[in-house]
Design an enzyme around this catalytic site. Sequence first.
Site, PDB file in Angstrom:
ATOM      1  N   GLY A  48       0.787  -1.338  -0.084  1.00 50.29           N
ATOM      2  CA  GLY A  48      -0.016   0.176  -0.083  1.00 50.29           C
ATOM      3  C   GLY A  48       0.977   1.170  -0.150  1.00 50.29           C
ATOM      4  O   GLY A  48       1.996   1.100   0.246  1.00 50.29           O
ATOM      5  N   GLN A  53       3.116  10.086   1.263  1.00 52.27           N
ATOM      6  CA  GLN A  53       4.466   9.073   1.473  1.00 52.27           C
ATOM      7  C   GLN A  53       5.467   9.665   0.309  1.00 52.27           C
ATOM      8  O   GLN A  53       6.662   9.404   0.309  1.00 52.27           O
ATOM      9  CB  GLN A  53       4.274   7.856   1.587  1.00 52.27           C
ATOM     10  CG  GLN A  53       3.703   7.255   2.791  1.00 52.27           C
ATOM     11  CD  GLN A  53       3.269   5.731   3.040  1.00 52.27           C
ATOM     12  OE1 GLN A  53       2.189   5.355   2.580  1.00 52.27           O
ATOM     13  NE2 GLN A  53       4.348   5.155   3.700  1.00 52.27           N
ATOM     14  N   CYS A  96       5.866  -0.187   7.639  1.00 52.14           N
ATOM     15  CA  CYS A  96       5.626   0.907   6.935  1.00 52.14           C
ATOM     16  C   CYS A  96       6.831   1.378   6.092  1.00 52.14           C
ATOM     17  O   CYS A  96       8.015   1.580   6.564  1.00 52.14           O
ATOM     18  CB  CYS A  96       5.185   2.110   7.929  1.00 52.14           C
ATOM     19  SG  CYS A  96       4.588   3.689   7.142  1.00 52.14           S
ATOM     20  N   LEU A  97       6.725   1.754   4.863  1.00 55.41           N
ATOM     21  CA  LEU A  97       7.549   2.037   3.887  1.00 55.41           C
ATOM     22  C   LEU A  97       8.315   3.544   4.392  1.00 55.41           C
ATOM     23  O   LEU A  97       9.575   3.566   3.983  1.00 55.41           O
ATOM     24  CB  LEU A  97       7.312   2.185   2.553  1.00 55.41           C
ATOM     25  CG  LEU A  97       6.679   1.040   2.046  1.00 55.41           C
ATOM     26  CD1 LEU A  97       5.927   1.047   0.448  1.00 55.41           C
ATOM     27  CD2 LEU A  97       7.821  -0.096   1.804  1.00 55.41           C
ATOM     28  N   HIS A 138      -4.548   1.551   7.931  1.00 53.67           N
ATOM     29  CA  HIS A 138      -3.189   1.939   7.941  1.00 53.67           C
ATOM     30  C   HIS A 138      -2.973   3.183   7.065  1.00 53.67           C
ATOM     31  O   HIS A 138      -2.430   4.252   7.541  1.00 53.67           O
ATOM     32  CB  HIS A 138      -2.211   0.775   7.832  1.00 53.67           C
ATOM     33  CG  HIS A 138      -0.606   1.389   7.951  1.00 53.67           C
ATOM     34  ND1 HIS A 138       0.219   0.751   8.456  1.00 53.67           N
ATOM     35  CD2 HIS A 138      -0.137   2.041   6.530  1.00 53.67           C
ATOM     36  CE1 HIS A 138       1.386   1.405   8.054  1.00 53.67           C
ATOM     37  NE2 HIS A 138       1.221   2.085   7.313  1.00 53.67           N
ATOM     38  N   GLU A 139      -3.409   2.991   5.638  1.00 53.86           N
ATOM     39  CA  GLU A 139      -3.235   3.940   4.705  1.00 53.86           C
ATOM     40  C   GLU A 139      -4.067   5.291   5.189  1.00 53.86           C
ATOM     41  O   GLU A 139      -3.711   6.190   4.741  1.00 53.86           O
ATOM     42  CB  GLU A 139      -3.493   3.645   3.337  1.00 53.86           C
ATOM     43  CG  GLU A 139      -2.606   2.311   2.996  1.00 53.86           C
ATOM     44  CD  GLU A 139      -1.027   2.538   2.956  1.00 53.86           C
ATOM     45  OE1 GLU A 139      -0.867   3.888   2.880  1.00 53.86           O
ATOM     46  OE2 GLU A 139      -0.545   1.342   3.208  1.00 53.86           O
ATOM     47  N   HIS A 142      -2.679   7.506   7.361  1.00 53.85           N
ATOM     48  CA  HIS A 142      -1.487   8.395   6.574  1.00 53.85           C
ATOM     49  C   HIS A 142      -2.254   9.598   6.428  1.00 53.85           C
ATOM     50  O   HIS A 142      -1.589  10.713   6.214  1.00 53.85           O
ATOM     51  CB  HIS A 142      -1.027   7.535   5.434  1.00 53.85           C
ATOM     52  CG  HIS A 142       0.250   6.906   5.836  1.00 53.85           C
ATOM     53  ND1 HIS A 142       1.488   7.475   6.305  1.00 53.85           N
ATOM     54  CD2 HIS A 142       0.693   5.561   5.397  1.00 53.85           C
ATOM     55  CE1 HIS A 142       2.363   6.281   6.515  1.00 53.85           C
ATOM     56  NE2 HIS A 142       1.739   5.108   5.977  1.00 53.85           N
TER      57      HIS A 142
END
Length: 172
Positions: A48, A53, A96-97, A138-139, A142
Amino acid sequence: MSVRPILTVDSDLAVLKQKSLPVERVDDDLRRLMDDMLETMYAAPGIGLAAIQIGEPKRVIVMDLAREGEPPQPRYFVNPEILWRSEETVPYEEGCLSVPEIYDEVERAARVRVRYLNYQGAEIEEEAEGLFAVCIQHEMDHLEGVLFIDHLSRLKRERAIKTVRKAAKQAA
Ligand code: K1U
Ligand code: ZN
């Protein structure tokens, strides 16, 4: 399409903490952004990615939950809203990236009902469960400037940021 740099908590925390703004229309410019996001997510690799990000404070998410060996299943979420969340919660070991190499357990609603616009700008409503439910929550965090480490203790959160900072210094 291009792979864009992913912002990380060691150097870009202030940007990642921003609240993203609603998108006015799904047009070719937005589709180009979603294409870049998908390519960036595949290259990372991840399952994702939220637009913030890559430094774009827009309420846009891409996702692909296809397992290895399955054909790609790219998904696009513009202006997503959670209409309902189950009282039942489940733990999941998240990554998480933007917080590379850090994994920890977060408890989230087991199921959510979401409404969003897709790649074509059509309105979709659906129920998510399993990894889809974990990933969309999660997204969507963000989009509010919330990272998965914000769900952990202050000690764990600060330790995670220090670890990422140390790794970035060593890589430089
Ligand atoms: O940074 C992100 O928001 C992407 C993140 C999504 C996510 C992962 C796990 C739980 C919730 C949300 C990632 O993709 S981290 C990398 C990852 O999970 C993965 C990478 C390669 C193969 C399989 C998974
Ligand atoms: Zn993330």
